[in-house]
Scaffold this motif. Structure first.
Motif, PDB file in Angstrom:
ATOM      1  N   ASP A 151     104.104  65.618 -10.415  1.00  0.00           N
ATOM      2  CA  ASP A 151     103.673  65.425 -11.922  1.00  0.00           C
ATOM      3  C   ASP A 151     104.728  64.836 -12.820  1.00  0.00           C
ATOM      4  N   MET A 152     105.947  65.515 -12.377  1.00  0.00           N
ATOM      5  CA  MET A 152     107.272  65.034 -13.096  1.00  0.00           C
ATOM      6  C   MET A 152     107.701  63.403 -12.878  1.00  0.00           C
ATOM      7  N   VAL A 153     107.406  63.031 -11.733  1.00  0.00           N
ATOM      8  CA  VAL A 153     107.404  61.709 -11.348  1.00  0.00           C
ATOM      9  C   VAL A 153     106.346  60.792 -11.964  1.00  0.00           C
ATOM     10  N   THR A 154     105.316  61.240 -11.986  1.00  0.00           N
ATOM     11  CA  THR A 154     104.160  60.207 -12.470  1.00  0.00           C
ATOM     12  C   THR A 154     103.987  60.518 -14.023  1.00  0.00           C
ATOM     13  N   SER A 155     104.523  61.466 -14.816  1.00  0.00           N
ATOM     14  CA  SER A 155     104.430  62.025 -16.056  1.00  0.00           C
ATOM     15  C   SER A 155     103.174  62.227 -16.203  1.00  0.00           C
ATOM     16  N   ASN A 156     102.318  63.135 -14.997  1.00  0.00           N
ATOM     17  CA  ASN A 156     100.944  63.578 -15.107  1.00  0.00           C
ATOM     18  C   ASN A 156      99.900  62.628 -15.230  1.00  0.00           C
ATOM     19  N   GLN A 157     100.394  61.272 -14.831  1.00  0.00           N
ATOM     20  CA  GLN A 157      99.154  60.345 -15.230  1.00  0.00           C
ATOM     21  C   GLN A 157      98.543  59.715 -13.746  1.00  0.00           C
ATOM     22  N   GLY A 158      99.286  60.088 -12.756  1.00  0.00           N
ATOM     23  CA  GLY A 158      98.612  59.942 -11.463  1.00  0.00           C
ATOM     24  C   GLY A 158      97.912  58.515 -11.308  1.00  0.00           C
ATOM     25  N   GLY A 159      96.576  58.686 -11.206  1.00  0.00           N
ATOM     26  CA  GLY A 159      95.482  57.597 -10.799  1.00  0.00           C
ATOM     27  C   GLY A 159      95.852  56.510 -11.908  1.00  0.00           C
ATOM     28  N   LEU A 160      96.159  57.085 -13.188  1.00  0.00           N
ATOM     29  CA  LEU A 160      96.032  56.011 -14.273  1.00  0.00           C
ATOM     30  C   LEU A 160      97.214  54.919 -13.899  1.00  0.00           C
ATOM     31  N   LEU A 161      98.251  55.436 -13.462  1.00  0.00           N
ATOM     32  CA  LEU A 161      99.369  54.550 -13.328  1.00  0.00           C
ATOM     33  C   LEU A 161      99.247  53.489 -11.976  1.00  0.00           C
ATOM     34  N   ALA A 162      98.344  53.871 -11.110  1.00  0.00           N
ATOM     35  CA  ALA A 162      98.147  52.961 -10.011  1.00  0.00           C
ATOM     36  C   ALA A 162      97.033  52.172 -10.210  1.00  0.00           C
ATOM     37  N   TRP A 163      96.196  52.595 -10.837  1.00  0.00           N
ATOM     38  CA  TRP A 163      94.735  51.892 -11.094  1.00  0.00           C
ATOM     39  C   TRP A 163      95.032  50.400 -11.374  1.00  0.00           C
ATOM     40  N   PRO A 164      95.725  50.011 -12.473  1.00  0.00           N
ATOM     41  CA  PRO A 164      95.903  48.613 -12.824  1.00  0.00           C
ATOM     42  C   PRO A 164      96.330  47.811 -11.700  1.00  0.00           C
ATOM     43  N   GLY A 165      97.218  48.347 -10.810  1.00  0.00           N
ATOM     44  CA  GLY A 165      97.872  47.459  -9.459  1.00  0.00           C
ATOM     45  C   GLY A 165      96.594  47.271  -8.559  1.00  0.00           C
ATOM     46  N   PHE A 166      95.799  48.347  -8.360  1.00  0.00           N
ATOM     47  CA  PHE A 166      94.609  48.341  -7.573  1.00  0.00           C
ATOM     48  C   PHE A 166      93.656  47.301  -7.678  1.00  0.00           C
ATOM     49  N   LEU A 167      93.455  47.114  -9.088  1.00  0.00           N
ATOM     50  CA  LEU A 167      92.359  46.076  -9.811  1.00  0.00           C
ATOM     51  C   LEU A 167      93.232  44.681  -9.725  1.00  0.00           C
ATOM     52  N   ARG A 168      94.393  44.783  -9.823  1.00  0.00           N
ATOM     53  CA  ARG A 168      95.131  43.343  -9.821  1.00  0.00           C
ATOM     54  C   ARG A 168      95.229  42.793  -8.181  1.00  0.00           C
ATOM     55  N   ARG A 169      94.935  43.760  -7.329  1.00  0.00           N
ATOM     56  CA  ARG A 169      94.950  43.410  -5.862  1.00  0.00           C
ATOM     57  C   ARG A 169      93.681  42.958  -5.560  1.00  0.00           C
ATOM     58  N   LEU A 170      92.691  43.573  -6.224  1.00  0.00           N
ATOM     59  CA  LEU A 170      91.244  43.037  -5.893  1.00  0.00           C
ATOM     60  C   LEU A 170      90.999  41.755  -6.454  1.00  0.00           C
ATOM     61  N   ASP A 171      91.654  41.449  -7.758  1.00  0.00           N
ATOM     62  CA  ASP A 171      91.426  40.075  -8.361  1.00  0.00           C
ATOM     63  C   ASP A 171      91.936  39.056  -7.413  1.00  0.00           C
ATOM     64  N   ARG A 172      92.839  39.386  -6.526  1.00  0.00           N
ATOM     65  CA  ARG A 172      93.452  38.145  -5.793  1.00  0.00           C
ATOM     66  C   ARG A 172      92.768  38.216  -4.394  1.00  0.00           C
ATOM     67  N   VAL A 173      92.123  39.293  -3.841  1.00  0.00           N
ATOM     68  CA  VAL A 173      91.546  39.191  -2.398  1.00  0.00           C
ATOM     69  C   VAL A 173      90.146  39.365  -2.634  1.00  0.00           C
ATOM     70  N   ASN A 174      89.469  39.874  -3.417  1.00  0.00           N
ATOM     71  CA  ASN A 174      88.093  40.006  -3.605  1.00  0.00           C
ATOM     72  C   ASN A 174      87.535  40.160  -5.154  1.00  0.00           C
ATOM     73  N   PRO A 175      87.552  39.005  -5.825  1.00  0.00           N
ATOM     74  CA  PRO A 175      87.148  39.218  -7.146  1.00  0.00           C
ATOM     75  C   PRO A 175      85.536  39.248  -7.228  1.00  0.00           C
ATOM     76  N   GLY A 176      85.339  39.526  -8.569  1.00  0.00           N
ATOM     77  CA  GLY A 176      83.903  39.569  -8.858  1.00  0.00           C
ATOM     78  C   GLY A 176      83.255  40.931  -8.774  1.00  0.00           C
ATOM     79  N   TYR A 177      83.915  41.932  -8.697  1.00  0.00           N
ATOM     80  CA  TYR A 177      83.502  43.494  -8.702  1.00  0.00           C
ATOM     81  C   TYR A 177      82.789  43.806 -10.180  1.00  0.00           C
ATOM     82  N   ASN A 178      83.551  43.017 -11.216  1.00  0.00           N
ATOM     83  CA  ASN A 178      83.102  43.353 -12.559  1.00  0.00           C
ATOM     84  C   ASN A 178      82.117  42.533 -13.095  1.00  0.00           C
ATOM     85  N   GLU A 179      81.222  42.062 -12.273  1.00  0.00           N
ATOM     86  CA  GLU A 179      80.089  41.097 -12.651  1.00  0.00           C
ATOM     87  C   GLU A 179      78.861  41.883 -12.739  1.00  0.00           C
TER      88      GLU A 179
END
Length: 255
Positions: free
Chosen positions: A227-255
């Motif tokens: 929790d100290m490493v992620t400032s208690n933000q956990g998934g919130l920190l990683a999630w935008p990166g996961f979405l950027r990856r999806l936008d590159r390899v499999n876009p259209g999920y947000n339709e």
């Protein structure tokens, strides 16, 4: 149901529900991207805010890499459709999810998988072992539920809920993995960590070598350090990166 026949729900549902639809569709596609899907089986679900106890779940028959925000189906606690979607739903597949959603008001999102490594570890008599850094986070909040057959019987729900208790990670014996949390990003990151821990364990046990477990005093403090490493933000920190990856390899999920 053909993808091209699914009307967009953008602007037809609340902004809050639309964002949940986008994030849940992304989570489905990420499950497929990492190879954790089981064709059309298993589910991810999320609670829609409000007194109605409505949830979003995948349309039965669509592969996870096809899911879109608009294709997700709104259901009640019995797994029955509450909107005008033409999609099929699988009420039996919602048994596990509905039990947890009903009992745990903090478990807004539930993810359940049948991965090879997850099922393998679920069959290990000792369950998840403290042999990797990844394993320590689940071990701080892990529960087990014995296999009772395909989860379609309502009487199993009370036993599953009792076994889960307040844990956020569960290993379903001879069956698979489950994570739950208050947000989709946190639930997905929890599954990512649990899945990786299982993969490491299966690899480490190949050939039955002697293993070096992590001492219990380190296990006890790993979560607070994380929790100290992620400032208690956990998934919130990683999630935008996961979405950027999806936008590159499999876009259209947000339709």
């Amino acid at each position: 149901m053909k993808l091209e026949t699914i009307p967009s729900l953008k602007g037809r549902v609340s902004d809050e529900e639309w964002q949940l639809r986008i994030d849940l569709a992304a989570a489905y596609r990420l499950i497929a991207y990492f190879g954790w899907d089981d064709t059309i089986f298993t589910h991810l679900s999320v609670r829609i805010p409000g007194p109605e106890s409505h949830f979003l779940i995948n349309p039965f028959g669509m592969f996870f890499d096809e899911i879109t925000a608009s294709s997700l189906v709104k259901i009640d606690l019995q797994g029955e459709k509450v909107d005008e979607s033409v999609a099929m739903v699988n009420p039996a597949g919602f048994t596990i999810h509905s039990a947890i959603h009903e009992a745990r008001k903090d478990a807004h999102c539930v993810i359940h998988t049948h991965t090879t490594a997850g099922v393998a570890v679920s069959a290990h008599a000792e369950g998840l072992l403290p042999i990797s850094q990844q394993s320590l986070f689940p071990l701080a909040s892990i529960a087990y539920h014995d296999y009772e057959g395909i989860a379609v019987r309502k009487d199993e729900k009370s036993r599953l809920v009792a076994d889960l208790g307040s844990a956020n990670y569960m290993i379903l014996r001879n069956h698979g993995l489950l994570t739950c949390a208050s947000t989709i990003p946190d639930t997905f990151l929890a599954m990512f960590i649990l899945q990786r821990a299982c993969e490491i364990q299966v690899t480490a046990l190949a050939g039955n070598p002697p293993l070096t477990p992590v001492p219990q005093n380190i296990v006890d403090k790993i979560v607070s350090e994380g929790d100290m490493v992620t400032s208690n933000q956990g998934g919130l920190l990683a999630w935008p990166g996961f979405l950027r990856r999806l936008d590159r390899v499999n876009p259209g999920y947000n339709e």
